[in-house]
Motif scaffolding. Structure first.
Motif, PDB file in Angstrom:
ATOM      1  N   ALA A 253       0.834  -1.184   0.000  1.00 28.71           N
ATOM      2  CA  ALA A 253       0.000   0.000   0.000  1.00 28.71           C
ATOM      3  C   ALA A 253       0.875   1.243   0.000  1.00 28.71           C
ATOM      4  O   ALA A 253       2.018   1.209   0.452  1.00 28.71           O
ATOM      5  N   ALA A 254       0.326   2.342  -0.519  1.00 28.09           N
ATOM      6  CA  ALA A 254       1.043   3.612  -0.584  1.00 28.09           C
ATOM      7  C   ALA A 254       0.267   4.683   0.175  1.00 28.09           C
ATOM      8  O   ALA A 254      -0.945   4.799   0.032  1.00 28.09           O
ATOM      9  N   ASP A 255       0.998   5.442   0.984  1.00 28.04           N
ATOM     10  CA  ASP A 255       0.415   6.518   1.781  1.00 28.04           C
ATOM     11  C   ASP A 255       1.109   7.825   1.431  1.00 28.04           C
ATOM     12  O   ASP A 255       2.318   7.958   1.622  1.00 28.04           O
ATOM     13  N   PHE A 256       0.331   8.792   0.944  1.00 21.07           N
ATOM     14  CA  PHE A 256       0.895  10.087   0.575  1.00 21.07           C
ATOM     15  C   PHE A 256       0.693  11.136   1.660  1.00 21.07           C
ATOM     16  O   PHE A 256       0.929  12.317   1.423  1.00 21.07           O
ATOM     17  N   GLY A 257       0.269  10.712   2.810  1.00 19.22           N
ATOM     18  CA  GLY A 257      -0.060  11.663   3.854  1.00 19.22           C
ATOM     19  C   GLY A 257       1.106  12.197   4.652  1.00 19.22           C
ATOM     20  O   GLY A 257       0.937  13.099   5.466  1.00 19.22           O
TER      21      GLY A 257
END
Length: 124
Positions: free
Chosen positions: A97-101
């Motif tokens: 998964a990718a998190d841009f936060g």
């Protein structure tokens, strides 16, 4: 549009090793976190490991510390999960998964994009 594709799952005996790969397309941001999660049948999804793109900081679940290693090859837009000393309780579908936060988090709901998952089965 971000796409994540996992590979490398399979059947392995207890004590064996596997390396999962997550190939990412469309990652145009300079700062993001890539994570690995897993979900076993009848259980909730759980955090496994994560790596920050900007800082290189890694984080692991206690259950995999010392056995699993997360790494990345940003030239190839690929994140890896090296899994050693596998146990039957590691059996699950593994998702990247990718998190841009910003920052590095173990909370699945914070992640913006998910792959389709790859099955890992560890026999006793």
């Amino acid at each position: 549009q971000v796409q994540l594709v996992e590979s490398g799952g399979g059947l392995v005996q207890a004590g064996g090793s596997l390396r999962l790969s997550c190939a990412a397309a469309g990652l145009t941001f300079s700062s993001y976190t890539m994570g690995w999660f897993r979900q076993a049948p009848g259980k909730e999804r759980e955090f496994v490991a994560a790596i920050s793109r900007s800082s290189g900081i890694t984080r692991y679940a206690d259950s995999v510390k010392g056995r699993f290693t997360i790494s990345s090859d940003y030239a190839k837009n690929t994140v890896y999960l090296q899994m050693n000393s596998l146990k039957p309780e590691d059996t699950a579908v593994y998702y990247c998964a990718a998190d841009f936060g910003g920052g590095i988090t173990t909370y699945g709901n914070a992640y913006d994009y998910w792959g389709q998952g790859t099955q890992v089965t560890v026999s006793s």
